[in-house]
Write a protein that holds these residues in place. Structure first.
Motif, PDB file in Angstrom:
ATOM      1  N   GLY A 192       0.749  -1.082  -0.063  1.00 43.47           N
ATOM      2  CA  GLY A 192       0.062  -0.027   0.221  1.00 43.47           C
ATOM      3  C   GLY A 192       0.859   1.309  -0.053  1.00 43.47           C
ATOM      4  N   TYR A 193       2.059   1.008   0.186  1.00 44.90           N
ATOM      5  CA  TYR A 193       2.854   2.214   0.223  1.00 44.90           C
ATOM      6  C   TYR A 193       2.956   3.142  -1.088  1.00 44.90           C
ATOM      7  CZ  TYR A 193       7.422   5.218   0.296  1.00 44.90           C
ATOM      8  OH  TYR A 193       8.078   6.347   0.360  1.00 44.90           O
ATOM      9  N   ASP A 194       2.749   2.534  -2.177  1.00 41.93           N
ATOM     10  CA  ASP A 194       2.615   3.263  -3.550  1.00 41.93           C
ATOM     11  C   ASP A 194       1.252   3.859  -3.706  1.00 41.93           C
ATOM     12  OD1 ASP A 194       1.057   0.996  -3.763  1.00 41.93           O
ATOM     13  OD2 ASP A 194       1.698   0.337  -5.632  1.00 41.93           O
ATOM     14  N   THR A 195       0.206   3.706  -2.810  1.00 42.59           N
ATOM     15  CA  THR A 195      -0.954   4.294  -2.895  1.00 42.59           C
ATOM     16  C   THR A 195      -0.695   5.893  -2.385  1.00 42.59           C
ATOM     17  OG1 THR A 195      -1.757   3.699  -0.593  1.00 42.59           O
ATOM     18  CG2 THR A 195      -2.249   2.275  -2.830  1.00 42.59           C
ATOM     19  N   TRP A 196       0.304   6.097  -1.857  1.00 42.10           N
ATOM     20  CA  TRP A 196       0.579   7.638  -1.075  1.00 42.10           C
ATOM     21  C   TRP A 196       1.505   8.406  -2.199  1.00 42.10           C
ATOM     22  CZ3 TRP A 196      -1.784   9.633   3.257  1.00 42.10           C
ATOM     23  CH2 TRP A 196      -2.314   8.456   4.079  1.00 42.10           C
ATOM     24  N   GLN A 197       0.996   9.502  -2.734  1.00 36.47           N
ATOM     25  CA  GLN A 197       2.098  10.141  -3.700  1.00 36.47           C
ATOM     26  C   GLN A 197       2.693  11.228  -3.019  1.00 36.47           C
ATOM     27  OE1 GLN A 197      -0.588  11.048  -6.894  1.00 36.47           O
ATOM     28  NE2 GLN A 197      -1.337   8.846  -7.236  1.00 36.47           N
ATOM     29  N   LYS A 198       3.765  11.737  -3.736  1.00 39.96           N
ATOM     30  CA  LYS A 198       4.577  12.837  -3.732  1.00 39.96           C
ATOM     31  C   LYS A 198       5.158  12.894  -2.059  1.00 39.96           C
ATOM     32  CE  LYS A 198       2.198  15.595  -7.057  1.00 39.96           C
ATOM     33  NZ  LYS A 198       1.752  16.959  -7.411  1.00 39.96           N
ATOM     34  N   GLY A 199       5.514  11.720  -1.601  1.00 38.23           N
ATOM     35  CA  GLY A 199       5.839  11.641  -0.234  1.00 38.23           C
ATOM     36  C   GLY A 199       4.762  11.965   1.024  1.00 38.23           C
ATOM     37  N   SER A 200       3.584  12.160   0.587  1.00 39.09           N
ATOM     38  CA  SER A 200       2.491  12.482   1.726  1.00 39.09           C
ATOM     39  C   SER A 200       2.600  11.776   2.701  1.00 39.09           C
ATOM     40  CB  SER A 200       1.108  12.612   1.074  1.00 39.09           C
ATOM     41  OG  SER A 200       0.900  11.418   0.158  1.00 39.09           O
ATOM     42  N   TYR A 248      -3.999   2.945   4.464  1.00 32.79           N
ATOM     43  CA  TYR A 248      -5.307   2.093   4.625  1.00 32.79           C
ATOM     44  C   TYR A 248      -6.606   3.189   5.272  1.00 32.79           C
ATOM     45  CZ  TYR A 248      -2.285  -1.792   4.338  1.00 32.79           C
ATOM     46  OH  TYR A 248      -1.569  -2.931   3.599  1.00 32.79           O
ATOM     47  N   GLY A 249      -6.516   4.288   4.638  1.00 35.56           N
ATOM     48  CA  GLY A 249      -7.616   5.285   5.019  1.00 35.56           C
ATOM     49  C   GLY A 249      -8.894   4.759   4.554  1.00 35.56           C
ATOM     50  N   GLU A 250      -9.945   4.766   5.373  1.00 37.51           N
ATOM     51  CA  GLU A 250     -11.413   4.438   5.341  1.00 37.51           C
ATOM     52  C   GLU A 250     -11.394   2.718   4.923  1.00 37.51           C
ATOM     53  OE1 GLU A 250     -13.545   8.304   4.250  1.00 37.51           O
ATOM     54  OE2 GLU A 250     -11.802   8.317   3.198  1.00 37.51           O
ATOM     55  N   SER A 251     -10.699   2.104   5.495  1.00 37.98           N
ATOM     56  CA  SER A 251     -10.798   0.498   5.141  1.00 37.98           C
ATOM     57  C   SER A 251     -10.970  -0.443   6.238  1.00 37.98           C
ATOM     58  CB  SER A 251      -9.143   0.166   4.623  1.00 37.98           C
ATOM     59  OG  SER A 251      -8.907   1.018   3.469  1.00 37.98           O
ATOM     60  N   TRP A 266      -6.249  -9.371   4.632  1.00 34.68           N
ATOM     61  CA  TRP A 266      -6.840  -8.777   3.720  1.00 34.68           C
ATOM     62  C   TRP A 266      -7.279  -7.531   4.182  1.00 34.68           C
ATOM     63  CZ3 TRP A 266     -11.976  -7.256   4.648  1.00 34.68           C
ATOM     64  CH2 TRP A 266     -12.727  -8.062   5.410  1.00 34.68           C
ATOM     65  N   HIS A 267      -7.851  -6.560   3.159  1.00 31.55           N
ATOM     66  CA  HIS A 267      -8.116  -5.496   3.524  1.00 31.55           C
ATOM     67  C   HIS A 267      -9.352  -4.983   2.329  1.00 31.55           C
ATOM     68  CE1 HIS A 267      -5.708  -3.858   0.410  1.00 31.55           C
ATOM     69  NE2 HIS A 267      -6.191  -2.898   0.234  1.00 31.55           N
ATOM     70  N   PHE A 268     -10.257  -4.053   2.720  1.00 34.81           N
ATOM     71  CA  PHE A 268     -10.935  -3.437   1.904  1.00 34.81           C
ATOM     72  C   PHE A 268     -11.241  -1.915   1.798  1.00 34.81           C
ATOM     73  CE2 PHE A 268     -14.998  -2.054  -0.168  1.00 34.81           C
ATOM     74  CZ  PHE A 268     -15.134  -3.169  -1.415  1.00 34.81           C
ATOM     75  N   GLN A 269     -10.949  -1.264   1.068  1.00 36.17           N
ATOM     76  CA  GLN A 269     -10.852   0.128   0.962  1.00 36.17           C
ATOM     77  C   GLN A 269     -12.347   0.775   0.513  1.00 36.17           C
ATOM     78  OE1 GLN A 269      -8.138   2.717  -1.001  1.00 36.17           O
ATOM     79  NE2 GLN A 269      -8.042   4.126   0.710  1.00 36.17           N
ATOM     80  N   GLU A 277     -13.969 -11.024   0.380  1.00 37.99           N
ATOM     81  CA  GLU A 277     -14.501 -10.876  -0.825  1.00 37.99           C
ATOM     82  C   GLU A 277     -16.205 -10.497  -0.392  1.00 37.99           C
ATOM     83  OE1 GLU A 277     -14.021 -11.555  -3.858  1.00 37.99           O
ATOM     84  OE2 GLU A 277     -11.804 -11.767  -3.250  1.00 37.99           O
ATOM     85  N   PRO A 278     -16.764  -9.462  -1.070  1.00 38.47           N
ATOM     86  CA  PRO A 278     -18.061  -8.979  -1.027  1.00 38.47           C
ATOM     87  C   PRO A 278     -19.003 -10.252  -1.178  1.00 38.47           C
ATOM     88  CG  PRO A 278     -16.702  -7.523  -2.461  1.00 38.47           C
ATOM     89  CD  PRO A 278     -16.028  -8.906  -2.411  1.00 38.47           C
ATOM     90  N   VAL A 279     -20.186 -10.146  -0.273  1.00 36.63           N
ATOM     91  CA  VAL A 279     -21.157 -11.187  -0.591  1.00 36.63           C
ATOM     92  C   VAL A 279     -21.970 -10.844  -1.571  1.00 36.63           C
ATOM     93  CG1 VAL A 279     -23.175 -12.074   0.663  1.00 36.63           C
ATOM     94  CG2 VAL A 279     -21.041 -11.961   1.898  1.00 36.63           C
ATOM     95  N   TRP A 280     -22.247  -9.437  -1.688  1.00 35.08           N
ATOM     96  CA  TRP A 280     -23.327  -9.009  -2.846  1.00 35.08           C
ATOM     97  C   TRP A 280     -22.310  -8.135  -3.562  1.00 35.08           C
ATOM     98  CZ3 TRP A 280     -25.724  -8.886   2.008  1.00 35.08           C
ATOM     99  CH2 TRP A 280     -26.862  -9.871   2.331  1.00 35.08           C
ATOM    100  N   PRO A 281     -22.596  -7.949  -5.060  1.00 37.39           N
ATOM    101  CA  PRO A 281     -21.853  -7.173  -5.802  1.00 37.39           C
ATOM    102  C   PRO A 281     -21.740  -5.720  -5.336  1.00 37.39           C
ATOM    103  CG  PRO A 281     -23.461  -8.443  -7.052  1.00 37.39           C
ATOM    104  CD  PRO A 281     -23.731  -8.526  -5.564  1.00 37.39           C
ATOM    105  N   LEU A 282     -20.554  -5.101  -5.458  1.00 37.01           N
ATOM    106  CA  LEU A 282     -20.318  -3.609  -5.441  1.00 37.01           C
ATOM    107  C   LEU A 282     -20.034  -2.997  -6.896  1.00 37.01           C
ATOM    108  CD1 LEU A 282     -18.203  -3.701  -2.301  1.00 37.01           C
ATOM    109  CD2 LEU A 282     -20.427  -3.325  -2.142  1.00 37.01           C
ATOM    110  N   GLU A 283     -20.624  -1.818  -7.126  1.00 38.10           N
ATOM    111  CA  GLU A 283     -20.426  -1.276  -8.288  1.00 38.10           C
ATOM    112  C   GLU A 283     -19.556   0.037  -8.244  1.00 38.10           C
ATOM    113  OE1 GLU A 283     -24.291  -0.436  -9.822  1.00 38.10           O
ATOM    114  OE2 GLU A 283     -24.899  -2.576 -10.196  1.00 38.10           O
ATOM    115  N   GLU A 284     -18.611   0.235  -9.006  1.00 39.35           N
ATOM    116  CA  GLU A 284     -17.731   1.203  -9.209  1.00 39.35           C
ATOM    117  C   GLU A 284     -18.368   2.164 -10.140  1.00 39.35           C
ATOM    118  OE1 GLU A 284     -12.765   2.369  -9.104  1.00 39.35           O
ATOM    119  OE2 GLU A 284     -13.468   0.434  -9.537  1.00 39.35           O
ATOM    120  N   ARG A 285     -18.697   3.313  -9.643  1.00 37.46           N
ATOM    121  CA  ARG A 285     -19.385   4.381 -10.659  1.00 37.46           C
ATOM    122  C   ARG A 285     -18.490   5.648 -10.553  1.00 37.46           C
ATOM    123  NH1 ARG A 285     -25.496   3.606  -7.958  1.00 37.46           N
ATOM    124  NH2 ARG A 285     -25.515   1.522  -8.292  1.00 37.46           N
TER     125      ARG A 285
END
Length: 683
Positions: A275-283, A327-330, A343-346, A394-402
């Motif tokens: 997850g280190y690469d999900t933080w940009q510009k040294g934040s 892992y913000g809001e995960s 495991w994790h889920f954001q 794993e989600p029990v019911w589908p999640l939709e990315e919109r």
């Protein structure tokens, strides 16, 4: 030792124990308690005799069990007799600290006939006789400047109990972020735990922080699983942070016997970590927060502990932390022994709405589509219940990315998409449009529309805006900044597969203003001032003093986890006085609107139980609130009894000596916190 024997031993010990504690400067004066019966409210129903005894049942963890169900299968108190409940005992907390506390959020434990709770503005720990409320022992810490500078003060939400069958311990976290272990029989600090019973949680945290002013603490109760104490972290509320830099909310596991640190999980990953690469510009270097300030849950069989992680520094502006920001809001599942991520889920990528995860996930075994599923369900501030396989994530019911609306705030790079839940349905209204506004009368509706025209309206995930006096002043958001779900979370009935949660319905305004001299953040939450009157207060979201949102203002929702559908929903709480008596509503028929609060729910064999938030005036002139019961299958009213103040902690129940008790923490304006225990009258 039997509960009776244990209580007898405690009664003989507590005087000596208190004397020793007072001599060492660690104990406060013992508060007396009083018991008296209140006349029941409403119509009386035939009562089940109190002699219909029930087996002893304990409440051993904050959420009743490690799964955080807030459920016990007791039914001595039921719909036929709920209205006849009387006060068994009361415990006042006025003197547990230099000043009274008016927001008592605790849930006590009951083990072996003893109530254990944190209480008062000093966060004292108290042991009480569970049948009478008699004080057995009291422990307190005066942390001086460290406690005064703490970001999370007062009594907190509770403590943890542990035993190996030989010794018993109470573990809690002080306002100044120290973990204390007490002998549960005496209240004396355990000498071989940490240093004389104390572990300084500002140390061994893989970061440097000031021991006095470090911005870290905890309101939640620790969780103890298989001899491991897991500790989260909380910080100062983050709508107007003074800096983009802050202490990080890492999570740690400790040995319950010795206080030795066993592991640490970096909720903001370090170089080389997932997850280190999900933080940009040294934040990731300077960004803080991202702690677990709510309750955790655990599966002993799988050896997993589940962490509901909050968002990073800056609740409404993410320009200084570009990227998705794990892992913000995960929800993160860790190996209990090692602290390694399984495991994790954001839920939200790069959050800018303060919709962090506020409460315990709930674990359950439920038959879904003919298959028994081991699930974990996470209530969220945005009003959804996310449901996962608790072993795999794993989600029990589908999640939709919109796709969602882009932000036009300078420097902000919001994520272009967010996830939407398809099942079960939302338990709270989402987004703000004209139909969400006050509509008691056409005139009030018109006034509400006029007020709303000064703001930006839109669906869920509409981003905040830079506030302008000429408009828009802000984005209107629903659920508001406290949720949807908040720290009190929900409850679950394993008999029926129903999930229950109380929520507030209210609109927040999300406007941003320059940080200026108050913060090195480019933007913080705020509202543009009136150029003709710069010192005027912000524009309120009210119409003639009435809420801009239409009611209900407080509701309880039941979701069926077997099918992922809505089971029932009711307004919870009598209509507030200022609405019932408002001159603009004279002659208007107003159904029960519900009242706002932070309300936890309790499930028993037949009932769903919750107290009201806020005060109202009863027909007989008394001010107070009601402890209400509902048929847990239908939501139909099943009884109500008077409380002298609103519920501010979550209720719990237990059985002792053949009798069932319900205990709830109450407090409010000019009413210091107290515990009230209810039971049925004797024959």
């Amino acid at each position: 030792m039997s509960p009776t024997g244990k209580l007898a031993a405690l009664r003989t010990r507590h005087v000596t124990s208190l004397g020793a504690l007072i001599a060492s400067g660690l104990a406060a004066g013992v508060l007396g308690t009083s018991s008296f019966a209140q006349a029941p409210s409403g119509t009386e129903a035939p009562a089940r005799p109190a002699s219909a005894v029930v087996p002893a049942a304990e409440w051993r963890t904050y959420g009743a069990d490690l799964a955080s169900t807030r459920y016990l299968p007791l039914d001595q108190i039921n719909a036929a007799n709920f209205n006849t409940l009387e006060v068994a005992w009361r415990f006042k907390t006025d003197n547990l600290g230099p000043t009274p506390e008016f927001n008592f959020q605790g849930t006590p434990l009951m083990v072996g006939g003893v109530i254990y709770t944190t209480a008062g503005s000093r966060r004292a720990v108290v042991a009480l006789d569970a049948s009478t409320g008699e004080t057995l022992w009291v422990h307190r810490q005066d942390e001086g400047k460290r406690g005064e500078e703490a970001p999370r003060r007062l009594s907190g939400r509770g403590l943890a109990y542990w035993t190996d069958g030989r010794v018993e311990r109470i573990v809690y976290v002080t306002p100044g972020y120290q973990m204390i272990a007490l002998d549960a029989r005496t209240g004396v600090m355990v000498p071989n735990f940490g240093k004389g019973g104390r572990v300084d949680l500002k140390l061994e945290d893989d970061q440097d922080m000031d021991p006095i002013t470090g911005d870290i603490g905890l309101h939640a109760a620790p969780i103890i699983v298989k001899d491991v104490v897991i500790i989260g972290a909380a910080h100062t509320e983050g709508s107007r942070p003074v800096s983009r830099r802050n202490d990080k909310g890492y999570v740690r596991g400790y040995d319950v016997r010795t206080g030795k640190r066993l592991w640490i999980f970096h909720t903001i990953p370090r170089p080389g970590e997932y997850g280190y690469d999900t933080w940009q510009k040294g934040s990731e270097e300077y960004t803080g927060n991202t702690g677990v300030w709510g309750q955790m849950s655990a599966d002993e069989e799988l050896g997993l502990v589940y962490l509901p992680v909050e968002m990073p520094t800056g609740d409404y502006y993410g320009g200084h932390r570009p990227g998705a920001g794990l892992y913000g809001e995960s929800l993160v599942a860790l190996d209990l022994k090692t602290g390694k991520r399984k495991w994790h889920f954001q839920f939200i990528k790069h959050g800018i709405w303060d919709w962090d995860l506020p409460c315990a996930p709930i674990l359950a075994d439920v038959t879904i589509d003919g298959r028994l599923r081991k699930i974990v369900m996470q209530p969220t501030k945005q009003g959804w219940l996310y449901v996962f396989d608790r072993a795999t994530g794993e989600p029990v019911w589908p999640l939709e990315e919109r796709r969602v609306e882009a932000s036009d705030v300078p420097g902000e790079i919001a994520n272009p998409t967010q996830l939407f839940v398809t099942k079960p349905p939302a338990f709270e209204r989402q987004g703000v449009g004209p139909d969400d506004l006050i509509d008691f009368t056409p005139a009030l509706k018109a006034e509400g529309l006029k007020l709303a025209s000064r703001f930006k309206l839109g669906p869920l995930f509409t981003p905040p805006v830079v506030s302008k006096w000429e408009g828009p002043l802000a984005t209107l958001m629903l659920p508001n900044v406290t949720g949807g779900a908040n720290w009190q979370g929900g409850s679950f009935d394993p008999e029926t597969g129903l999930f229950y949660i109380f929520t507030n319905t209210g609109i927040s305004d999300l406007g941003l203003v320059p940080g200026g001299q108050q913060s090195d953040m480019q933007y913080v939450r705020g509202q543009a001032s009136n150029p003709e009157n710069p010192k005027a207060p912000p524009v309120p979201l009210t119409v003639q003093g009435l809420p801009l949102a239409k009611p209900p203002y407080g509701r309880i929702t039941a979701l069926d986890l077997k099918s992922g559908t809505l089971a029932w929903q009711v307004a919870h709480g009598e209509t507030p006085d200022n609405i019932r008596n408002h001159p603009a509503l004279k002659g208007v028929t107003i159904p029960r609107t519900g009242r706002q609060g932070r309300i936890g729910t309790l499930v028993t064999r037949s009932l769903l139980i919750a107290g009201e938030g806020g005060f109202f005036t009863l027909p007989d002139g008394r001010r107070g609130a009601m402890l209400r019961a509902y048929d847990k299958a239908t939501g139909k009213d099943a009884g109500a009894v008077y409380m002298p103040a609103p519920q501010t902690g979550s209720p719990m129940t237990y059985a002792l000596g053949g009798r069932q008790y319900i205990v709830v923490a109450v407090s409010g304006q000019n009413f210091p916190g107290e515990l009230i225990a209810y039971r049925l009258p004797m024959e």
